[in-house]
Design a protein around this motif. Structure first.
Motif, PDB file in Angstrom:
ATOM      1  N   ASN A  69       0.820  -1.208   0.000  1.00  0.00           N
ATOM      2  CA  ASN A  69       0.000   0.000   0.000  1.00  0.00           C
ATOM      3  C   ASN A  69       0.857   1.262   0.000  1.00  0.00           C
ATOM      4  OD1 ASN A  69      -2.614  -1.045  -0.148  1.00  0.00           O
ATOM      5  ND2 ASN A  69      -2.661  -1.447   2.042  1.00  0.00           N
ATOM      6  N   LEU A  73       0.810   4.010  -2.937  1.00  0.00           N
ATOM      7  CA  LEU A  73       0.562   5.424  -2.676  1.00  0.00           C
ATOM      8  C   LEU A  73       1.660   6.294  -3.285  1.00  0.00           C
ATOM      9  CD1 LEU A  73      -1.211   7.550  -1.322  1.00  0.00           C
ATOM     10  CD2 LEU A  73       0.150   7.230   0.751  1.00  0.00           C
ATOM     11  N   PHE A  76       1.084   6.354  -6.987  1.00  0.00           N
ATOM     12  CA  PHE A  76      -0.079   7.189  -7.290  1.00  0.00           C
ATOM     13  C   PHE A  76       0.285   8.670  -7.226  1.00  0.00           C
ATOM     14  CE2 PHE A  76      -3.784   9.628  -5.920  1.00  0.00           C
ATOM     15  CZ  PHE A  76      -4.687   9.317  -6.919  1.00  0.00           C
ATOM     16  N   LEU A  77       0.949   9.070  -6.153  1.00  0.00           N
ATOM     17  CA  LEU A  77       1.336  10.477  -6.008  1.00  0.00           C
ATOM     18  C   LEU A  77       2.344  10.889  -7.075  1.00  0.00           C
ATOM     19  CD1 LEU A  77       1.566  10.706  -2.118  1.00  0.00           C
ATOM     20  CD2 LEU A  77      -0.266  11.567  -3.605  1.00  0.00           C
ATOM     21  N   GLY A  96      -0.227   2.456  -9.469  1.00  0.00           N
ATOM     22  CA  GLY A  96      -0.284   2.742  -8.037  1.00  0.00           C
ATOM     23  C   GLY A  96      -1.599   2.289  -7.438  1.00  0.00           C
ATOM     24  N   MET A 100      -2.533  -0.715  -4.357  1.00  0.00           N
ATOM     25  CA  MET A 100      -3.210  -0.403  -3.096  1.00  0.00           C
ATOM     26  C   MET A 100      -4.450  -1.280  -2.904  1.00  0.00           C
ATOM     27  SD  MET A 100      -2.903   3.722  -2.741  1.00  0.00           S
ATOM     28  CE  MET A 100      -3.499   4.181  -4.355  1.00  0.00           C
TER      29      MET A 100
END
Length: 143
Positions: A69, A73, A76-77, A96, A100
């Motif tokens: 996770n 993250l 994703f960011l 991403g 998660m």
């Protein structure tokens, strides 16, 4: 241009530029590997099946889940940043999200992958890796 910028502004811009280059190079190296590992029929089922090691070694599973996770993250960011900086933003955001775990994730994945640009990008990476393209059922009714 940077000559007039003092202190932490210059240092912050330097770190931002370094992060941008790192995420760009990292996405070029990691995305093809991850995209090639997705099973071709991953998005065909209505629901995702249970993983075989779900009940075995709950402590190790929890550690792996937390690390997965956290990596998801970060990807994703980084993908959101790559929408404005050099890099493959949409693909990085998608990968991403895939890492998660959250409620409704599979439906969101199926919706995103069914969009033309994302599917074409991932299938292009898979083709370059010698892997068959992803099979995606129509997902317009999901959202």
């Amino acid at each position: 241009m940077l000559a007039g910028i003092e202190g932490w502004w210059a240092e912050g811009l330097g770190w931002l530029a370094a992060f941008s280059v790192l995420t760009f190079v990292g996405s070029l190296l990691v995305l093809p590997l991850v995209a090639a590992r997705i099973p071709a029929d991953y998005f065909c089922a209505e629901r995702r099946g249970k993983t075989p090691w779900r009940r075995r070694r709950p402590g190790l599973r929890m550690i792996v889940l937390i690390l997965k996770n956290m990596l998801g993250l970060v990807l994703f960011l980084a993908g959101v940043l790559m929408l404005f900086l050099p890099g493959q933003g949409l693909l990085t955001i998608f990968l991403g999200i895939m890492l998660m775990d959250f409620p409704g994730k599979y439906r969101l994945e199926r919706y995103i992958i069914s969009r033309g640009p994302v599917l074409r990008g991932i299938n292009w990476l898979r083709k370059r890796s010698g892997v068959e393209p992803l099979e995606v059922t129509e997902c317009d009714d999901l959202f």
